[in-house]
Design a protein around this motif. Structure first.
Motif, PDB file in Angstrom:
ATOM      1  N   GLU A 101     -13.449  -4.968   6.433  1.00 55.30           N
ATOM      2  CA  GLU A 101     -12.421  -4.770   5.413  1.00 55.30           C
ATOM      3  C   GLU A 101     -11.046  -4.979   6.024  1.00 55.30           C
ATOM      4  OE1 GLU A 101     -14.621  -1.462   2.548  1.00 55.30           O
ATOM      5  OE2 GLU A 101     -13.107  -0.800   3.978  1.00 55.30           O
ATOM      6  N   GLU A 102     -10.156  -5.569   5.237  1.00 55.20           N
ATOM      7  CA  GLU A 102      -8.798  -5.737   5.748  1.00 55.20           C
ATOM      8  C   GLU A 102      -7.810  -5.524   4.614  1.00 55.20           C
ATOM      9  OE1 GLU A 102      -8.399 -10.540   5.477  1.00 55.20           O
ATOM     10  OE2 GLU A 102      -9.559  -9.725   7.160  1.00 55.20           O
ATOM     11  N   THR A 103      -6.596  -5.214   4.968  1.00 54.93           N
ATOM     12  CA  THR A 103      -5.597  -4.972   3.930  1.00 54.93           C
ATOM     13  C   THR A 103      -4.871  -6.270   3.596  1.00 54.93           C
ATOM     14  OG1 THR A 103      -3.858  -4.441   5.517  1.00 54.93           O
ATOM     15  CG2 THR A 103      -5.217  -2.619   4.742  1.00 54.93           C
ATOM     16  N   VAL A 104      -4.507  -6.369   2.322  1.00 53.16           N
ATOM     17  CA  VAL A 104      -3.698  -7.497   1.857  1.00 53.16           C
ATOM     18  C   VAL A 104      -2.650  -6.939   0.898  1.00 53.16           C
ATOM     19  CG1 VAL A 104      -5.275  -9.459   2.036  1.00 53.16           C
ATOM     20  CG2 VAL A 104      -5.478  -7.895   0.108  1.00 53.16           C
ATOM     21  N   VAL A 105      -1.554  -7.685   0.763  1.00 47.85           N
ATOM     22  CA  VAL A 105      -0.545  -7.274  -0.204  1.00 47.85           C
ATOM     23  C   VAL A 105      -0.748  -8.094  -1.473  1.00 47.85           C
ATOM     24  CG1 VAL A 105       1.930  -7.172  -0.715  1.00 47.85           C
ATOM     25  CG2 VAL A 105       1.078  -6.570   1.579  1.00 47.85           C
ATOM     26  N   GLU A 106      -0.938  -7.408  -2.589  1.00 45.51           N
ATOM     27  CA  GLU A 106      -1.183  -8.091  -3.855  1.00 45.51           C
ATOM     28  C   GLU A 106      -0.242  -7.548  -4.930  1.00 45.51           C
ATOM     29  OE1 GLU A 106      -3.135 -10.569  -4.334  1.00 45.51           O
ATOM     30  OE2 GLU A 106      -5.020 -10.390  -3.210  1.00 45.51           O
ATOM     31  N   THR A 107      -0.068  -8.347  -5.978  1.00 43.77           N
ATOM     32  CA  THR A 107       0.673  -7.845  -7.146  1.00 43.77           C
ATOM     33  C   THR A 107      -0.339  -7.238  -8.102  1.00 43.77           C
ATOM     34  OG1 THR A 107       2.332  -9.548  -6.863  1.00 43.77           O
ATOM     35  CG2 THR A 107       2.261  -8.466  -9.008  1.00 43.77           C
ATOM     36  N   VAL A 108      -0.262  -5.944  -8.236  1.00 46.87           N
ATOM     37  CA  VAL A 108      -1.284  -5.205  -8.988  1.00 46.87           C
ATOM     38  C   VAL A 108      -0.628  -4.194  -9.919  1.00 46.87           C
ATOM     39  CG1 VAL A 108      -2.982  -5.360  -7.117  1.00 46.87           C
ATOM     40  CG2 VAL A 108      -1.444  -3.382  -7.223  1.00 46.87           C
ATOM     41  N   ARG A 109      -1.467  -3.657 -10.805  1.00 46.74           N
ATOM     42  CA  ARG A 109      -1.066  -2.473 -11.556  1.00 46.74           C
ATOM     43  C   ARG A 109      -2.304  -1.616 -11.766  1.00 46.74           C
ATOM     44  NH1 ARG A 109      -1.595  -1.336 -16.603  1.00 46.74           N
ATOM     45  NH2 ARG A 109      -3.008  -2.594 -17.855  1.00 46.74           N
ATOM     46  N   TYR A 110      -2.104  -0.377 -12.192  1.00 48.35           N
ATOM     47  CA  TYR A 110      -3.222   0.522 -12.428  1.00 48.35           C
ATOM     48  C   TYR A 110      -3.494   0.646 -13.918  1.00 48.35           C
ATOM     49  CZ  TYR A 110      -3.445   1.698  -7.575  1.00 48.35           C
ATOM     50  OH  TYR A 110      -3.629   1.611  -6.237  1.00 48.35           O
ATOM     51  N   ARG A 111      -4.788   0.651 -14.267  1.00 50.57           N
ATOM     52  CA  ARG A 111      -5.150   0.875 -15.669  1.00 50.57           C
ATOM     53  C   ARG A 111      -5.438   2.345 -15.902  1.00 50.57           C
ATOM     54  NH1 ARG A 111      -9.690  -3.273 -17.613  1.00 50.57           N
ATOM     55  NH2 ARG A 111      -9.503  -2.255 -19.620  1.00 50.57           N
ATOM     56  N   THR A 112      -5.876   3.038 -14.857  1.00 45.93           N
ATOM     57  CA  THR A 112      -6.059   4.486 -14.963  1.00 45.93           C
ATOM     58  C   THR A 112      -5.400   5.104 -13.743  1.00 45.93           C
ATOM     59  OG1 THR A 112      -8.087   4.620 -13.671  1.00 45.93           O
ATOM     60  CG2 THR A 112      -8.329   4.169 -16.012  1.00 45.93           C
ATOM     61  N   VAL A 113      -5.070   6.373 -13.870  1.00 41.48           N
ATOM     62  CA  VAL A 113      -4.433   7.059 -12.764  1.00 41.48           C
ATOM     63  C   VAL A 113      -5.317   8.209 -12.346  1.00 41.48           C
ATOM     64  CG1 VAL A 113      -2.545   8.624 -12.230  1.00 41.48           C
ATOM     65  CG2 VAL A 113      -2.077   6.431 -13.300  1.00 41.48           C
ATOM     66  N   GLY A 114      -5.785   8.162 -11.121  1.00 38.61           N
ATOM     67  CA  GLY A 114      -6.630   9.242 -10.637  1.00 38.61           C
ATOM     68  C   GLY A 114      -6.387   9.418  -9.161  1.00 38.61           C
ATOM     69  N   ASP A 115      -7.414   9.907  -8.490  1.00 40.69           N
ATOM     70  CA  ASP A 115      -7.340  10.103  -7.059  1.00 40.69           C
ATOM     71  C   ASP A 115      -7.246   8.721  -6.387  1.00 40.69           C
ATOM     72  OD1 ASP A 115      -8.197  12.401  -4.951  1.00 40.69           O
ATOM     73  OD2 ASP A 115      -8.857  10.408  -4.301  1.00 40.69           O
ATOM     74  N   MET A 116      -6.337   8.594  -5.414  1.00 37.93           N
ATOM     75  CA  MET A 116      -6.123   7.298  -4.767  1.00 37.93           C
ATOM     76  C   MET A 116      -7.385   6.740  -4.136  1.00 37.93           C
ATOM     77  SD  MET A 116      -2.461   7.719  -2.861  1.00 37.93           S
ATOM     78  CE  MET A 116      -2.244   6.057  -2.255  1.00 37.93           C
ATOM     79  N   SER A 117      -8.270   7.650  -3.704  1.00 41.50           N
ATOM     80  CA  SER A 117      -9.440   7.209  -2.960  1.00 41.50           C
ATOM     81  C   SER A 117     -10.481   6.526  -3.835  1.00 41.50           C
ATOM     82  CB  SER A 117     -10.075   8.402  -2.237  1.00 41.50           C
ATOM     83  OG  SER A 117     -10.578   9.310  -3.186  1.00 41.50           O
TER      84      SER A 117
END
Lengths: 416, 304
Positions: B238-254
């Motif tokens: 797994e690796e991190t990338v920077v993307e343009t995103v949004r959230y459809r639901t808001v919950g625990d970050m994990s």
């Protein structure tokens, strides 16, 4: 965009799930992940077709046993309307579930298999829809593809159903020949049935005039909650919050308060956005009066020359929804009617009705689960009510078993 | 669209129904509470509560089950909104329960505090003796929820028994319960995700910024884009990338996934939601992917 509530009745064999699946799918209300999940499960079970019933059967027990336990609510929208489907199972606890689904429905949709015609079950569904006074009834004769889209078969089923429906209190009956599997007459008119002159099912549902089904004549406003802000900006504010059950209320109207019988005038009809000119069903508003009267939850506002019945003796058709306990004369129950909570004693069980033959059985000792009968009740406090056929809000009540707390009965008032 | 006299739009009807339910609860229960997370559904709930009792304040406090892994933008929003309406906020903290040794934190790279919320929620309800708990769950979210009542009865253990639900007819809700039991109340039962967004648009309600497209450091796991942060341990590959995103639901970050999106306004979100082909929970919630009946199982135990 208007909202329409639809109750569907029928068994899996009638293709009800396929029809609902078709409506959801063709209106793009089924999502890819839902469809994939259903396809996966169908494959695992070795089923030949994608079993669309799995879309609605969400509970573990339902999936394991392949049955539908409960009323499921489904949502879809077209550019013209938002639809809420109360999908009720055909076999298991059909009365309890269909009564529940039909209680809020604008339209009841009954399915029959064109090869089998009108079955006992279709008669039961029609009776329950009429008992609950669903304003519009649609009979879908499904699986027309399996009878070669034969007009004569369709017409004979339609006529048989109409004969039975004539014995019931049904205002508006429409019949549509469909094939849910192939989509004939579901969303668009079918080229396979050019003899059929009506519209597709979806078009009918989109176009149906439902605004007039509400009672806009008899003003009924059950007081739900008294709003007293207790802060300086609205120091003397006293408003009566509630949902308009019937009629149109506006500032300047003279109103009578029940049970006191005192009269006053509507000062304003308030909402969060400010005052509104008129309130009508099913708006939730707050009414202020020009006079300072003692009014609390459970009271009702109406017009001085158009008042509901006021009384403690009630006759009603009751659908019983639990096996423990049964309904029997002498029993004491909790009763909720509009915003009033009282206790009620069962004075008499006049008869039990056979929901298939409509035969009335007199002298029965009790009503069990899924049985319906005519009952006389006496309440500890007066109720302010109308006949259910005139007003579904002020004419309905629920009975609650005080020991278990469960909702044990649904009542439709016939007269006082 | 033509507006006939005495006709209500679907949003007006949904609003009227939700307000009716809230007033019914305020009248018939001793100690209601409204669960407020700063997510869009609870934001709509709070607005409806303001409307239902105006010009009075809603006659109940708010409660947030704080996992300690929340998005900072959402907590800021929560506190600002709570101050605006002037209600009391009860915070039931998962971190505090862990610190006090009441529950064990999950460990490892796949640790999630989602399960732990249930215990903390139930304790919060019990300690405060809440008898009615407003939640923002909708029936279109998940198939177990499609069969849940508006008034969802819970026993002394907070459990939901799906096969033994009370029938719910007309708009007559049965509030009967004994001491120690409570009823979950879902005024948004008949709303869809699209209805919620259309309502936010119509009412011009402010929402937390993470609902709009933004650049974020994310990593891909189980087909979802999850936010990278100090609590995250990446798995092999797994690796991190920077993307343009949004959230459809808001919950625990994990366990809450982001979606690739360029939607920067509520109108753009509505267009996106109207054309999307994946359910809200299917796209973004790892917690529902555990099994076919994952939601039902969690609900039985007392989850939201």
């Amino acid at each position: 965009m208007e909202m329409l509530r639809l109750a569907t009745a029928g068994s899996v064999d009638d293709g009800k799930s396929t029809l609902i699946g078709r409506l959801l799918y063709d209106s793009k209300s089924i999502f890819e992940d839902q469809l994939e999940s259903v396809e996966r499960t169908s494959r695992q079970r070795g089923e030949e077709y994608t079993n669309l019933a799995l879309l609605t059967d969400g509970l573990r027990a339902e999936r394991e046993q392949g049955i539908t336990i409960d009323v499921a609510y489904r949502y879809f929208a077209t550019p013209r309307r938002k639809f809420i489907i109360a999908d009720t199972p055909g076999h298991i606890q059909y009365t309890r579930n269909m009564v529940t689904g039909a209680s809020t429905a604008n339209v009841a949709l009954i399915l029959v298999d064109a090869r089998k015609g009108v079955l006992e079950q279709s008669r039961r569904h029609a009776f329950l829809a009429s008992l609950l006074r669903v304003p519009h009834l649609v009979l879908c004769v499904n699986k027309m593809d399996l009878v070669d889209y034969d007009r004569a078969i369709f017409e004979s089923i339609r006529d048989e159903f109409k004969d039975f429906a004539a014995k019931l209190d049904i205002n508006d009956l429409t019949t549509v020949p469909v094939s849910a599997l192939n989509g004939d007459n579901v969303v668009t008119r079918s080229p396979n049935m050019t003899w059929y002159e009506g519209t597709s099912l979806l078009h009918y549902l989109e176009d149906l005039h439902i605004a007039s089904d509400r009672n806009l004549i008899d003003v009924r406003f059950p007081v739900q909650y008294v709003v007293r802000p207790m802060h300086n900006a609205f120091h003397d504010y006293r408003g009566y919050a509630g949902t308009v059950a019937a009629g149109v209320l506006k500032a300047g109207d003279e109103v009578m308060v029940l049970p006191s019988g005192l009269t006053s005038t509507v000062e304003s009809v308030d909402t969060f956005g400010g005052s509104v000119d008129e309130a009508f069903p099913p708006m939730s508003v707050t009414v202020r009066l020009t006079d300072d009267l003692d009014i609390s939850r459970g009271d009702m506002l109406c017009r001085p020359h158009n008042v509901p019945a006021v009384g403690q003796d009630i006759e009603a058709m009751v659908a019983w929804m639990t096996d423990q306990p049964k309904l029997r004369p002498g029993q004491l129950l909790s009763l909720k009617h509009t915003t009033r909570q009282v206790r009620a004693k069962v004075m008499d069980l006049q008869y039990r009705i056979n929901v298939t033959t409509l035969h009335r059985h007199e002298g029965v000792p009790h009503l069990g689960l899924n049985e319906i009968g005519r009952v006389r009740l006496r309440t500890t406090q007066p109720l302010f009510f109308d006949e259910y056929r005139r007003n579904r809000v002020t004419g309905s009540f629920i009975l609650v078993d005080e020991a278990s707390g469960t909702t044990a009965g649904a009542g439709m008032i016939i007269r006082s | 669209m033509r507006a006939m006299r005495y006709e209500l739009s679907h949003l007006d009807m949904l609003e009227a129904e939700s307000i009716h339910i809230m007033r019914e609860v305020a009248a018939e229960f001793e100690r209601p509470v409204l669960l407020f997370s700063g997510g869009k559904d609870s934001i709509v709930m709070l607005r409806l509560a303001e409307k239902a009792f105006w010009p009075a304040k809603p006659p109940f406090p708010l409660m947030h089950v704080d996992t300690g892994h929340n998005f900072a933008e959402v907590i800021d929003y929560r506190d600002r909104r709570v101050a605006e309406v002037g209600l009391r906020l009860v915070v039931a903290s998962v971190q505090q329960a862990i610190d006090e040794g009441k529950i064990d934190d999950e460990t490892g790279p796949r640790a999630s505090r989602n399960q732990l919320q249930t215990a903390v929620l139930l304790e919060g309800i019990e300690q405060n003796q809440f008898d009615a708990v407003f939640g923002g769950a909708r029936r279109d979210e998940e198939k177990a929820r499609a069969k849940e009542r508006v008034y969802s009865f819970r026993d002394e253990f907070g459990q939901w028994d799906p096969k033994n639900q009370r029938p719910e007819l007309w708009s007559l809700y049965n509030s009967r319960h004994k001491r120690g039991q409570h009823i979950r109340i879902f005024p948004l039962s008949n709303w869809t995700e699209l209805d919620v967004w259309q309502y936010i648009d119509r009412e011009e309600i402010e929402i937390p910024s993470i609902y709009f497209a933004h650049k974020r450091k994310v990593y891909r796991r189980d087909g979802m884009l999850l936010a990278f942060g100090p609590q995250v341990t990446l798995l092999d590959g797994e690796e991190t990338v920077v993307e343009t995103v949004r959230y459809r639901t808001v919950g625990d970050m994990s366990c809450t996934g982001a979606v690739l999106s360029g939607a920067r306004t509520v109108t753009e979100i509505i267009d996106e939601v109207a054309s999307t082909r994946i359910t809200e929970r299917g796209a973004t919630r790892a917690d529902d992917k555990v099994s076919e009946a994952a939601m039902e199982d969690r609900k039985r135990e007392g989850y939201f």
